[in-house]
Design an enzyme around this catalytic site. Sequence first.
Site, PDB file in Angstrom:
ATOM      1  N   CYS A   1     -38.016  -2.654  -0.112  1.00 54.55           N
ATOM      2  CA  CYS A   1     -39.459  -2.817   0.104  1.00 54.55           C
ATOM      3  C   CYS A   1     -40.273  -1.973  -0.881  1.00 54.55           C
ATOM      4  CB  CYS A   1     -39.812  -2.565   1.561  1.00 54.55           C
ATOM      5  SG  CYS A   1     -41.347  -3.397   1.975  1.00 54.55           S
TER       6      CYS A   1
ATOM      7  N   HIS B   1     -36.246  -6.299   4.304  1.00 50.40           N
ATOM      8  CA  HIS B   1     -35.542  -5.172   4.926  1.00 50.40           C
ATOM      9  C   HIS B   1     -34.248  -5.657   5.566  1.00 50.40           C
ATOM     10  CE1 HIS B   1     -38.945  -2.202   5.047  1.00 50.40           C
ATOM     11  NE2 HIS B   1     -39.657  -3.303   4.924  1.00 50.40           N
TER      12      HIS B   1
ATOM     13  N   GLU C   1     -31.788  -3.966   6.476  1.00 46.53           N
ATOM     14  CA  GLU C   1     -31.235  -3.007   7.452  1.00 46.53           C
ATOM     15  C   GLU C   1     -31.484  -3.422   8.904  1.00 46.53           C
ATOM     16  OE1 GLU C   1     -33.588  -2.406   5.305  1.00 46.53           O
ATOM     17  OE2 GLU C   1     -35.346  -1.543   6.267  1.00 46.53           O
TER      18      GLU C   1
HETATM   19  N1  GLN Z   1     -46.397  -0.086   1.024  1.00 53.44           N
HETATM   20  C1  GLN Z   1     -45.771  -1.295   0.593  1.00 53.44           C
HETATM   21  C2  GLN Z   1     -46.505  -2.529   1.073  1.00 53.44           C
HETATM   22  O1  GLN Z   1     -47.260  -2.466   2.007  1.00 53.44           O
HETATM   23  C3  GLN Z   1     -44.332  -1.342   1.028  1.00 53.44           C
HETATM   24  C4  GLN Z   1     -44.154  -1.397   2.512  1.00 53.44           C
HETATM   25  C5  GLN Z   1     -42.776  -1.047   2.954  1.00 53.44           C
HETATM   26  O2  GLN Z   1     -42.037  -0.357   2.245  1.00 53.44           O
HETATM   27  N2  GLN Z   1     -42.417  -1.471   4.150  1.00 53.44           N
HETATM   28  O3  GLN Z   1     -46.340  -3.594   0.543  1.00 53.44           O
END
Ligand code: GLN
Length: 539
Positions: free
Chosen positions: A382, A508, A510
């Site tokens: 992410c 994600h 995970e």
């Molecule tokens: N801050 C980034 C976004 O909002 C990544 C978010 C995250 O790592 N879950 O896109």
Amino acid sequence: MVKYIFVTGGVLSSVGKGILTSSIGKMLQTRGLKPTVVKIDPYVNIDAGTMNPYMHGETFVTDDGGETDLDLGWYERFLDVSLKQENNLTTGSIYKSVIEKERHGDFLGRCVQIVPHITNEIKNRIRTAGKAVGADIVLTEVGGTVGDIEGLPFLEAIRQMRVEEGYDNTLYVHVALVPILDVTGEMKTKPLQHSVNELRRIGIQPDTIVARSPKMIDAEALRKIALFGTIPESSVFCSYNAETVYQVPLILDKQGMGDFICQRLGLKCDIKDFTIWQDFVDGMIHPEHEVKIALVGKYAGLSDSYVSMTEALRHGGAACKAKVCISYLEAEKFEREPECIKDLANYDGVFVPYGFGPRGTEGKIAAAKYARENDIPFLGICYGFQLAVIEFARNVAGLTDANSTEINPDTPYPVIDLMPEQRGIEIKGATMRLGAHKVILQKDSLAHKLYGAEEIQERHRHRFEVNLDYIEALKNKGLRFTGKSSDGRRMETIELPDKYFYFATQFHGEFKSRPGRAEPEYFGFIQACLNKKLGKPKA
Ligand code: GLN
């Protein structure tokens, strides 16, 4: 007839109620029963989405896009189920629906009260969660500690459920800390006794008590807990410190807790079969190798901030018989002391996790750069994905000062930018791109090789994304975008084919990783870390 098990906790929070609840679920599941789980978080927030991971640990994201308490992650990992937003109740969510009903006129003429309106709503939600999936048993974990003001309506609701569902269909489990005094080495049960008293004052007599202790409780502690808890000694169990939390169901089952619950609730069950679980646990506690991972993050001081990621890395390790040793490194350290970045050479892999806001991002970018330049296996998730794109844009594609508009709105090269549908959104709660979305993987890519599929479903939680205006420039310099959303407009994975292992995902993985079924990107990463360490050629 659905059975209801309620888990409360005493003395202090973080005593392992989530693991205990998951373990009870596991003991029942291995006997052929179908449990589901509800987590009650008595705080006033509507959900866990707006909370700081430093204070409350990570936000766990469900397939349906719920931003929930991290205990749902434990339930999903132990029971291999996909839970929903509705499996997590908070004071905020309960009051919100009662207030909406009141405004709608559903209670016309009546005074709306905690008892019965709030408690009815709570009971209704617990029962609905069971019905929705046709569960045999609904496990309800009440967050916080018995005696918290916020928890009272929830405890009142579960007290009423005994009356309504009957003794044979309800079971109260109370877990509390039994510390061992440094000075005398004595096991102290008094705090537990007090918490049982507090529970009784509210009208709940526990049916079973679980002592959470560093070691197996001794006969004297057992006798006291039973005596003061007003239960037979055979209903007292002990969850002691284990090498891995996945041992807890085995530990409790060996003490007879699984059989006790089934008998007490009159559950007709199959012969228990722990074989698969036991195999996984054996693999975890007898590893043949070890890999050292540097997790470079913003919330490194509290490992619960990265619990799903930590577990996914461990599941990946278990799949290649490797113990995964994770160092949680504060990204800001690499900003204050840039020369420390060289310390990353001591690790077999560099992992950059999720995150929000500018703090620590330059340190994470430096870590991604170091991993790329020194060919240390790298996995970014992410924000880790977005920051790896920024690093590549700056240092390979020559886009000096490239950034995300989340970090610097005036960057000359906004390679990461707000998603179009996010523009104009001012409300922070539940408005990110959330939950499971389809990802299409390009054939002949690392992504495709890892997942062994052209189409996968993965969970998301973000507002920003790769800016399509820069795709060509980045591609021309060798960055491959091998996973995309179904319309092809949202970048989901990147990879650098000339590296030993350099991979990052917008999604994600995970949240879907399970013991015995590691998520492919985490498995691939750990396997690469191990193979490189063992001097094997790139796969
Ligand atoms: N801050 C980034 C976004 O909002 C990544 C978010 C995250 O790592 N879950 O896109």
